[in-house]
Write a protein that holds these residues in place. Structure first.
Motif, mmCIF file in Angstrom:
data_model
loop_
_atom_site.group_PDB
_atom_site.id
_atom_site.type_symbol
_atom_site.label_atom_id
_atom_site.label_comp_id
_atom_site.label_asym_id
_atom_site.label_seq_id
_atom_site.Cartn_x
_atom_site.Cartn_y
_atom_site.Cartn_z
ATOM 1 N N ILE A 283 0.835 -1.207 0.000
ATOM 2 C CA ILE A 283 0.000 0.000 0.000
ATOM 3 C C ILE A 283 0.867 1.253 0.000
ATOM 4 C CG2 ILE A 283 -1.630 1.332 1.396
ATOM 5 C CD1 ILE A 283 -2.895 -0.993 -0.095
ATOM 6 N N ILE A 284 1.927 1.236 0.789
ATOM 7 C CA ILE A 284 2.833 2.392 0.837
ATOM 8 C C ILE A 284 3.517 2.576 -0.517
ATOM 9 C CG2 ILE A 284 4.961 3.292 1.874
ATOM 10 C CD1 ILE A 284 4.070 1.816 4.471
ATOM 11 N N GLY A 285 3.950 1.470 -1.128
ATOM 12 C CA GLY A 285 4.573 1.558 -2.442
ATOM 13 C C GLY A 285 3.632 2.123 -3.483
ATOM 14 N N LEU A 286 2.371 1.711 -3.451
ATOM 15 C CA LEU A 286 1.383 2.246 -4.384
ATOM 16 C C LEU A 286 1.138 3.729 -4.126
ATOM 17 C CD1 LEU A 286 -1.220 -0.679 -4.445
ATOM 18 C CD2 LEU A 286 0.479 -0.116 -6.182
ATOM 19 N N GLY A 287 1.184 4.131 -2.861
ATOM 20 C CA GLY A 287 1.034 5.547 -2.526
ATOM 21 C C GLY A 287 2.178 6.378 -3.053
ATOM 22 N N MET A 288 3.381 5.801 -3.039
ATOM 23 C CA MET A 288 4.544 6.491 -3.577
ATOM 24 C C MET A 288 4.404 6.697 -5.078
ATOM 25 S SD MET A 288 7.387 7.857 -2.617
ATOM 26 C CE MET A 288 8.822 8.561 -3.458
ATOM 27 N N LEU A 289 3.837 5.714 -5.769
ATOM 28 C CA LEU A 289 3.630 5.832 -7.209
ATOM 29 C C LEU A 289 2.462 6.759 -7.541
ATOM 30 C CD1 LEU A 289 4.128 2.125 -8.367
ATOM 31 C CD2 LEU A 289 5.809 3.971 -8.363
ATOM 32 N N ALA A 290 1.415 6.723 -6.703
ATOM 33 C CA ALA A 290 0.229 7.537 -6.971
ATOM 34 C C ALA A 290 0.510 9.023 -6.770
ATOM 35 C CB ALA A 290 -0.917 7.087 -6.074
ATOM 36 N N ARG A 291 1.327 9.330 -5.724
ATOM 37 C CA ARG A 291 1.731 10.696 -5.434
ATOM 38 C C ARG A 291 0.632 11.555 -4.813
ATOM 39 N NH1 ARG A 291 6.162 11.603 -4.537
ATOM 40 N NH2 ARG A 291 6.177 13.738 -5.295
ATOM 41 N N LYS A 292 -0.628 11.387 -5.261
ATOM 42 C CA LYS A 292 -1.742 12.189 -4.756
ATOM 43 C C LYS A 292 -2.596 11.359 -3.801
ATOM 44 C CE LYS A 292 -2.093 15.230 -8.790
ATOM 45 N NZ LYS A 292 -2.988 15.745 -9.850
ATOM 46 N N TYR A 293 -3.012 11.985 -2.704
ATOM 47 C CA TYR A 293 -3.785 11.265 -1.691
ATOM 48 C C TYR A 293 -5.107 10.755 -2.251
ATOM 49 C CZ TYR A 293 -6.545 10.350 2.483
ATOM 50 O OH TYR A 293 -7.348 9.755 3.417
ATOM 51 N N SER A 294 -5.807 11.576 -3.008
ATOM 52 C CA SER A 294 -7.114 11.182 -3.537
ATOM 53 C C SER A 294 -6.994 9.970 -4.453
ATOM 54 C CB SER A 294 -7.753 12.350 -4.291
ATOM 55 O OG SER A 294 -6.907 12.788 -5.357
ATOM 56 N N LEU A 295 -5.973 9.951 -5.306
ATOM 57 C CA LEU A 295 -5.767 8.811 -6.199
ATOM 58 C C LEU A 295 -5.390 7.577 -5.401
ATOM 59 C CD1 LEU A 295 -5.480 7.566 -8.997
ATOM 60 C CD2 LEU A 295 -3.141 8.494 -9.103
#
Length: 325
Positions: A283-295
């Motif tokens: 989940i953290i890795g995906l957050g790093m790739l997404a960059r935006k909280y909403s996405l």
């Protein structure tokens, strides 16, 4: 008695989900993300199945989850008697449940060393030397006082034949990785009760994306979004995840080295104790790739919904037709 044990397993499963939610909030996730994250784990097919049958694997999952909760608590608020008691109690539960819990006292030892380093502001060079010297002293003292301890009884001599057995073990088990993955996500017994392999292949892509995100987290520290946890939590989660991976595969190789047979194996349920670490890193890795909280939040919503659908599929399409129809 049989149904009382099943109810106790289900009760432990509920406690694990609660611990996962509380740990997620302590690690830095907000309440909505923590709720979605805990639902992802709650509906993971093999986790829910393990919490619904008579076995002691669920107690080991509980011990690891409790230890991770206490460790994250200590990393966030500092070491105190409350989180110290939580960690020691979880180690006690784990050791008296199953052998892979040997990872817990090792992780605890490393955490204590980390807190000592920060408390006395020891520089890195002195810390490394002191840590190695202390480790050698402690292991020597244990071997002297308890010559038949767990480590001496399980660790074989690493000679030329031992190294050869490692190569042979890898060649024998390399084709079993897919089986381990399948049994981690959904292999429910001996009646051909397993989920479709394409589902596992799909999870591989999600895991790869999460790994790439974690790598970028360390390569590009200035681009880390504010909604993601701090580095110390991620390093701890990586450590305990890899620790259990090594312990299980080491035990499997050790048995193979002594008997020449693959009898312990690496079934997926053996890796469930660190499901929090694995899923949170993804989940953290995906957050790093997404960059935006909403996405990022929308991605987690999709993953949570997908896991619920996978659970429904596992129950209605796989388990019930094989066992009840």
């Amino acid at each position: 008695r049989f149904f009382m044990v099943r109810l106790f397993s289900a009760f432990l499963g509920m406690l694990i989900v609660l611990l996962i939610y509380l740990t997620a909030t302590k690690i830095g996730f907000d309440k909505k993300i923590s709720l979605l994250f805990s639902s992802i784990i709650a509906f993971q097919p093999m986790f829910s199945q393990t919490a619904a049958i008579v076995n002691y694997d669920i107690m080991l999952v509980f011990a690891f989850s409790l230890f991770i909760f206490g460790s994250i608590w200590a990393l966030k608020n500092g070491l105190n008697w409350k989180n110290l008691l939580v960690m020691l109690f979880s180690i006690f539960l784990g050791i008296y449940t199953k052998a892979p819990a040997i990872v817990l006292p090792i992780a605890f030892y490393c955490l204590i060393a980390y807190f000592i380093k920060n408390r006395y502001k020891i520089n890195n060079k002195k810390f490394v030397v002191g840590f190695i010297a202390t480790t050698l002293f402690v292991t020597s003292a244990i071997n002297f006082l308890y010559p038949n301890n767990y480590f001496t009884s399980t660790i074989p001599n690493i000679n030329s034949s031992g190294l050869a057995s490692i190569n042979k073990y890898i060649s024998v088990t390399i084709d079993r990785w897919d089986w381990s993955e399948l049994s981690y996500w959904g292999n429910f017994g001996w009646l051909d009760a397993e989920i479709s392999s394409w589902i596992v292949n799909l999870t591989h892509w999600i895991e790869i994306a999460g790994i790439l995100g974690i790598i970028s987290y360390f390569i590009f520290p200035k681009k880390i979004p504010e909604f993601l946890p701090k580095k110390k939590y991620i390093l701890f989660l990586i450590g305990i995840f890899l620790g259990l991976q090594f312990a299980i595969r080491f035990a499997d190789w050790n048995h193979f080295s002594n008997t020449g047979k693959i009898e312990i194996g690496t079934p997926g349920r053996y890796f469930l104790p660190v499901i929090f670490a694995q899923f949170s890193l993804i989940i953290i890795g995906l957050g790093m790739l997404a960059r935006k909280y909403s996405l990022w939040k929308n991605i987690i919503k999709v993953l949570a919904l997908s896991m619920i659908i996978l659970w429904i599929y596992s129950v209605l399409i796989v388990i019930i037709p094989r066992y009840y129809l």
